[in-house]
Design a protein around this motif. Structure first.
Motif, PDB file in Angstrom:
ATOM      1  N   THR A   1     -24.804  27.497 -34.211  1.00 52.53           N
ATOM      2  CA  THR A   1     -24.834  26.661 -35.417  1.00 52.53           C
ATOM      3  C   THR A   1     -25.978  25.643 -35.413  1.00 52.53           C
ATOM      4  O   THR A   1     -26.066  24.833 -36.344  1.00 52.53           O
ATOM      5  CB  THR A   1     -23.497  25.907 -35.614  1.00 52.53           C
ATOM      6  OG1 THR A   1     -23.266  25.061 -34.475  1.00 52.53           O
ATOM      7  CG2 THR A   1     -22.343  26.878 -35.791  1.00 52.53           C
ATOM      8  N   HIS A   2     -26.847  25.682 -34.380  1.00 53.04           N
ATOM      9  CA  HIS A   2     -27.954  24.708 -34.349  1.00 53.04           C
ATOM     10  C   HIS A   2     -29.052  25.215 -33.416  1.00 53.04           C
ATOM     11  O   HIS A   2     -28.908  25.149 -32.197  1.00 53.04           O
ATOM     12  CB  HIS A   2     -27.441  23.347 -33.870  1.00 53.04           C
ATOM     13  CG  HIS A   2     -28.358  22.207 -34.193  1.00 53.04           C
ATOM     14  ND1 HIS A   2     -28.093  21.298 -35.200  1.00 53.04           N
ATOM     15  CD2 HIS A   2     -29.558  21.842 -33.662  1.00 53.04           C
ATOM     16  CE1 HIS A   2     -29.079  20.419 -35.262  1.00 53.04           C
ATOM     17  NE2 HIS A   2     -29.983  20.710 -34.338  1.00 53.04           N
ATOM     18  N   CYS A   3     -30.127  25.726 -33.989  1.00 43.58           N
ATOM     19  CA  CYS A   3     -31.204  26.301 -33.175  1.00 43.58           C
ATOM     20  C   CYS A   3     -32.546  26.084 -33.866  1.00 43.58           C
ATOM     21  O   CYS A   3     -32.735  26.471 -35.013  1.00 43.58           O
ATOM     22  CB  CYS A   3     -30.960  27.802 -32.997  1.00 43.58           C
ATOM     23  SG  CYS A   3     -32.311  28.648 -32.163  1.00 43.58           S
TER      24      CYS A   3
ATOM     25  N   ILE B   1     -34.639  15.919 -43.187  1.00 40.10           N
ATOM     26  CA  ILE B   1     -35.601  15.127 -42.415  1.00 40.10           C
ATOM     27  C   ILE B   1     -34.865  14.506 -41.225  1.00 40.10           C
ATOM     28  O   ILE B   1     -33.927  13.718 -41.382  1.00 40.10           O
ATOM     29  CB  ILE B   1     -36.236  14.030 -43.296  1.00 40.10           C
ATOM     30  CG1 ILE B   1     -36.937  14.680 -44.500  1.00 40.10           C
ATOM     31  CG2 ILE B   1     -37.207  13.178 -42.482  1.00 40.10           C
ATOM     32  CD1 ILE B   1     -37.161  13.737 -45.664  1.00 40.10           C
ATOM     33  N   HIS B   2     -35.279  14.900 -40.022  1.00 37.00           N
ATOM     34  CA  HIS B   2     -34.658  14.495 -38.756  1.00 37.00           C
ATOM     35  C   HIS B   2     -34.960  13.015 -38.488  1.00 37.00           C
ATOM     36  O   HIS B   2     -36.057  12.546 -38.782  1.00 37.00           O
ATOM     37  CB  HIS B   2     -35.280  15.367 -37.644  1.00 37.00           C
ATOM     38  CG  HIS B   2     -34.610  15.283 -36.321  1.00 37.00           C
ATOM     39  ND1 HIS B   2     -34.675  14.163 -35.529  1.00 37.00           N
ATOM     40  CD2 HIS B   2     -33.868  16.193 -35.638  1.00 37.00           C
ATOM     41  CE1 HIS B   2     -34.007  14.390 -34.402  1.00 37.00           C
ATOM     42  NE2 HIS B   2     -33.501  15.617 -34.457  1.00 37.00           N
ATOM     43  N   PRO B   3     -34.003  12.308 -37.886  1.00 45.45           N
ATOM     44  CA  PRO B   3     -34.263  10.883 -37.617  1.00 45.45           C
ATOM     45  C   PRO B   3     -35.533  10.632 -36.800  1.00 45.45           C
ATOM     46  O   PRO B   3     -36.226   9.634 -37.024  1.00 45.45           O
ATOM     47  CB  PRO B   3     -33.010  10.420 -36.864  1.00 45.45           C
ATOM     48  CG  PRO B   3     -32.188  11.630 -36.600  1.00 45.45           C
ATOM     49  CD  PRO B   3     -32.614  12.685 -37.556  1.00 45.45           C
TER      50      PRO B   3
ATOM     51  N   GLY C   1     -30.022  19.355 -43.520  1.00 42.78           N
ATOM     52  CA  GLY C   1     -30.107  18.981 -42.101  1.00 42.78           C
ATOM     53  C   GLY C   1     -31.422  19.419 -41.485  1.00 42.78           C
ATOM     54  O   GLY C   1     -32.115  20.245 -42.074  1.00 42.78           O
ATOM     55  N   GLU C   2     -31.745  18.817 -40.478  1.00 46.87           N
ATOM     56  CA  GLU C   2     -30.965  17.970 -39.612  1.00 46.87           C
ATOM     57  C   GLU C   2     -31.216  16.518 -39.989  1.00 46.87           C
ATOM     58  O   GLU C   2     -32.379  16.077 -39.988  1.00 46.87           O
ATOM     59  CB  GLU C   2     -31.388  18.244 -38.147  1.00 46.87           C
ATOM     60  CG  GLU C   2     -30.742  17.335 -37.127  1.00 46.87           C
ATOM     61  CD  GLU C   2     -31.078  17.774 -35.696  1.00 46.87           C
ATOM     62  OE1 GLU C   2     -31.793  18.784 -35.497  1.00 46.87           O
ATOM     63  OE2 GLU C   2     -30.639  17.100 -34.761  1.00 46.87           O
ATOM     64  N   ILE C   3     -30.139  15.799 -40.300  1.00 48.70           N
ATOM     65  CA  ILE C   3     -30.255  14.398 -40.694  1.00 48.70           C
ATOM     66  C   ILE C   3     -29.346  13.555 -39.800  1.00 48.70           C
ATOM     67  O   ILE C   3     -28.485  14.092 -39.100  1.00 48.70           O
ATOM     68  CB  ILE C   3     -29.882  14.196 -42.176  1.00 48.70           C
ATOM     69  CG1 ILE C   3     -28.395  14.526 -42.434  1.00 48.70           C
ATOM     70  CG2 ILE C   3     -30.773  15.074 -43.061  1.00 48.70           C
ATOM     71  CD1 ILE C   3     -27.930  14.193 -43.857  1.00 48.70           C
TER      72      ILE C   3
ATOM     73  N   LEU D   1     -25.604  17.041 -38.713  1.00 46.69           N
ATOM     74  CA  LEU D   1     -25.837  15.650 -38.317  1.00 46.69           C
ATOM     75  C   LEU D   1     -26.327  15.536 -36.884  1.00 46.69           C
ATOM     76  O   LEU D   1     -25.767  16.149 -35.967  1.00 46.69           O
ATOM     77  CB  LEU D   1     -24.537  14.854 -38.445  1.00 46.69           C
ATOM     78  CG  LEU D   1     -23.944  14.733 -39.844  1.00 46.69           C
ATOM     79  CD1 LEU D   1     -22.594  14.034 -39.770  1.00 46.69           C
ATOM     80  CD2 LEU D   1     -24.891  13.971 -40.768  1.00 46.69           C
ATOM     81  N   HIS D   2     -27.359  14.710 -36.705  1.00 46.76           N
ATOM     82  CA  HIS D   2     -27.853  14.289 -35.392  1.00 46.76           C
ATOM     83  C   HIS D   2     -27.283  12.892 -35.150  1.00 46.76           C
ATOM     84  O   HIS D   2     -27.573  11.957 -35.899  1.00 46.76           O
ATOM     85  CB  HIS D   2     -29.385  14.290 -35.418  1.00 46.76           C
ATOM     86  CG  HIS D   2     -30.028  13.764 -34.171  1.00 46.76           C
ATOM     87  ND1 HIS D   2     -30.538  14.595 -33.190  1.00 46.76           N
ATOM     88  CD2 HIS D   2     -30.280  12.503 -33.761  1.00 46.76           C
ATOM     89  CE1 HIS D   2     -31.074  13.853 -32.226  1.00 46.76           C
ATOM     90  NE2 HIS D   2     -30.922  12.579 -32.541  1.00 46.76           N
ATOM     91  N   VAL D   3     -26.484  12.773 -34.086  1.00 44.90           N
ATOM     92  CA  VAL D   3     -25.739  11.530 -33.836  1.00 44.90           C
ATOM     93  C   VAL D   3     -26.019  11.107 -32.403  1.00 44.90           C
ATOM     94  O   VAL D   3     -25.476  11.694 -31.460  1.00 44.90           O
ATOM     95  CB  VAL D   3     -24.215  11.756 -34.015  1.00 44.90           C
ATOM     96  CG1 VAL D   3     -23.478  10.431 -33.923  1.00 44.90           C
ATOM     97  CG2 VAL D   3     -23.906  12.466 -35.321  1.00 44.90           C
TER      98      VAL D   3
ATOM     99  N   ALA E   1     -21.331  17.628 -36.856  1.00 49.66           N
ATOM    100  CA  ALA E   1     -22.008  16.626 -36.031  1.00 49.66           C
ATOM    101  C   ALA E   1     -22.409  17.347 -34.750  1.00 49.66           C
ATOM    102  O   ALA E   1     -21.554  17.697 -33.926  1.00 49.66           O
ATOM    103  CB  ALA E   1     -21.077  15.456 -35.737  1.00 49.66           C
ATOM    104  N   HIS E   2     -23.718  17.627 -34.594  1.00 49.34           N
ATOM    105  CA  HIS E   2     -24.124  18.526 -33.516  1.00 49.34           C
ATOM    106  C   HIS E   2     -24.321  17.780 -32.206  1.00 49.34           C
ATOM    107  O   HIS E   2     -24.562  16.572 -32.213  1.00 49.34           O
ATOM    108  CB  HIS E   2     -25.366  19.331 -33.943  1.00 49.34           C
ATOM    109  CG  HIS E   2     -26.647  18.835 -33.390  1.00 49.34           C
ATOM    110  ND1 HIS E   2     -27.196  19.356 -32.238  1.00 49.34           N
ATOM    111  CD2 HIS E   2     -27.497  17.880 -33.805  1.00 49.34           C
ATOM    112  CE1 HIS E   2     -28.331  18.723 -31.983  1.00 49.34           C
ATOM    113  NE2 HIS E   2     -28.543  17.828 -32.914  1.00 49.34           N
ATOM    114  N   ALA E   3     -24.188  18.516 -31.105  1.00 53.64           N
ATOM    115  CA  ALA E   3     -24.301  17.953 -29.747  1.00 53.64           C
ATOM    116  C   ALA E   3     -23.487  16.670 -29.630  1.00 53.64           C
ATOM    117  O   ALA E   3     -23.966  15.667 -29.126  1.00 53.64           O
ATOM    118  CB  ALA E   3     -25.769  17.718 -29.371  1.00 53.64           C
TER     119      ALA E   3
HETATM  120 ZN   LIG Z   1     -30.247  16.739 -32.955  1.00 54.17          ZN
END
Ligand SMILES: [Zn+2]
Ligand SMILES: [Zn+2]
Length: 275
Positions: free
Chosen positions: A5-7, A62-64, A95-97, A131-133, A154-156
């Protein structure tokens, strides 16, 4: 059988052998791969990869870590490209936001503004979020609540039991990947073993967060080995062990959870669902 789900398959780490990496993942039983974007400059790359491989879908955001230098024009571009692709079933999320309060030098207020504006775009187009948290569990959650976005991953995820519970009760799934393969990652393994199974999805975050078996040094070198989407099959084996259930049963559950978080994946059930 398995969904990563996230690559970040568009990352330069895969420039030399991207097709071989994807083929190896499919051979390892990975039938679905979700490709998040990180900046307007890679929207075209993730879209093209998803359109070039029937096992891949994509998200735009747009990633943080890409927020320095990003502004209203980037939000306008995101909104315009989402609008143009809203009928594309391979566009599965925004994502990834999110928010990253771990990496030094990022402006918290600017990150928060971009994150919140992207949540509004997700709400406007009724898309879930990836989500990048990072050191920001409470702040990411607060904006989710405020804007009213209730679907996504909410990934990782790495937080307390209480923080995890809040995300899950709000409707989010939590992504588990390479970190769960390290025996020293006690809190993450506790969450993976103890959360309601409906809360969990699997991921790699490739090329980052390589699992324990790819790492030379289990005490800090894990981020240096290249991770690949095929490794989600090994993450699944670890998860099945932690939960005490068979891999086939886990595959059915993980598929159901991934579709609950990212409903457009269901369009591709004939390609991606376990059988
Ligand atoms: Zn991330
Ligand atoms: Zn990522």
């Amino acid at each position: 059988m398995w969904i990563d789900t996230h690559c970040h398959l568009d990352a330069s780490e895969f420039d030399a052998d991207r097709d071989a990496v994807t083929a190896a993942a499919v051979a390892a039983g990975v039938t679905g791969i979700v490709l998040p974007a990180v900046a307007v400059s890679n929207f075209g790359a993730v879209r093209a990869l998803a359109h070039g491989n029937r096992h891949c879908v994509y998200a735009l955001g747009i990633h943080p870590l890409c927020t320095p230098g990003a502004g209203q024009a980037d939000l306008d571009a995101l909104r315009q490209q989402v609008a143009a692709s809203i009928d594309d079933p391979r566009l599965v999320a925004i994502g990834e936001i999110g928010l990253d309060f771990f990496v030094p030098g990022l402006d918290a207020a600017h990150q928060t503004w971009l994150y919140t504006e992207q949540l509004k775009i997700a709400r406007e187009f009724d898309l879930p979020v990836l989500l990048h948290v990072r050191k920001s569990q409470d702040q990411v959650y607060a904006q989710l609540r405020r804007v009213g976005v209730r679907q996504g991953i909410a990934h990782a995820f790495n937080g307390s039991n209480e923080q995890a519970r809040r995300y899950v009760e709000h409707g989010m799934k939590l992504g588990f990947g390479g970190n769960v393969t390290f025996s020293r990652a006690k809190q993450i393994r506790r969450l993976a073993a103890g959360l309601p199974i409906e809360a969990i999805v699997l991921e790699t975050d490739a090329p980052d967060i390589a699992p324990a078996w790819l790492s030379d040094d289990q005490f800090g070198e894990q981020h240096k080995a290249r991770n690949t989407p095929g490794e989600v099959a090994g993450v699944a084996r670890v998860m099945a062990g932690l939960r005490g259930i068979g891999e086939r049963e886990l595959a059915d559950l993980m598929w159901r959870n991934a579709v609950a978080a990212l409903p457009r994946l269901g369009t591709f059930a004939d390609i991606m669902a376990p059988r």
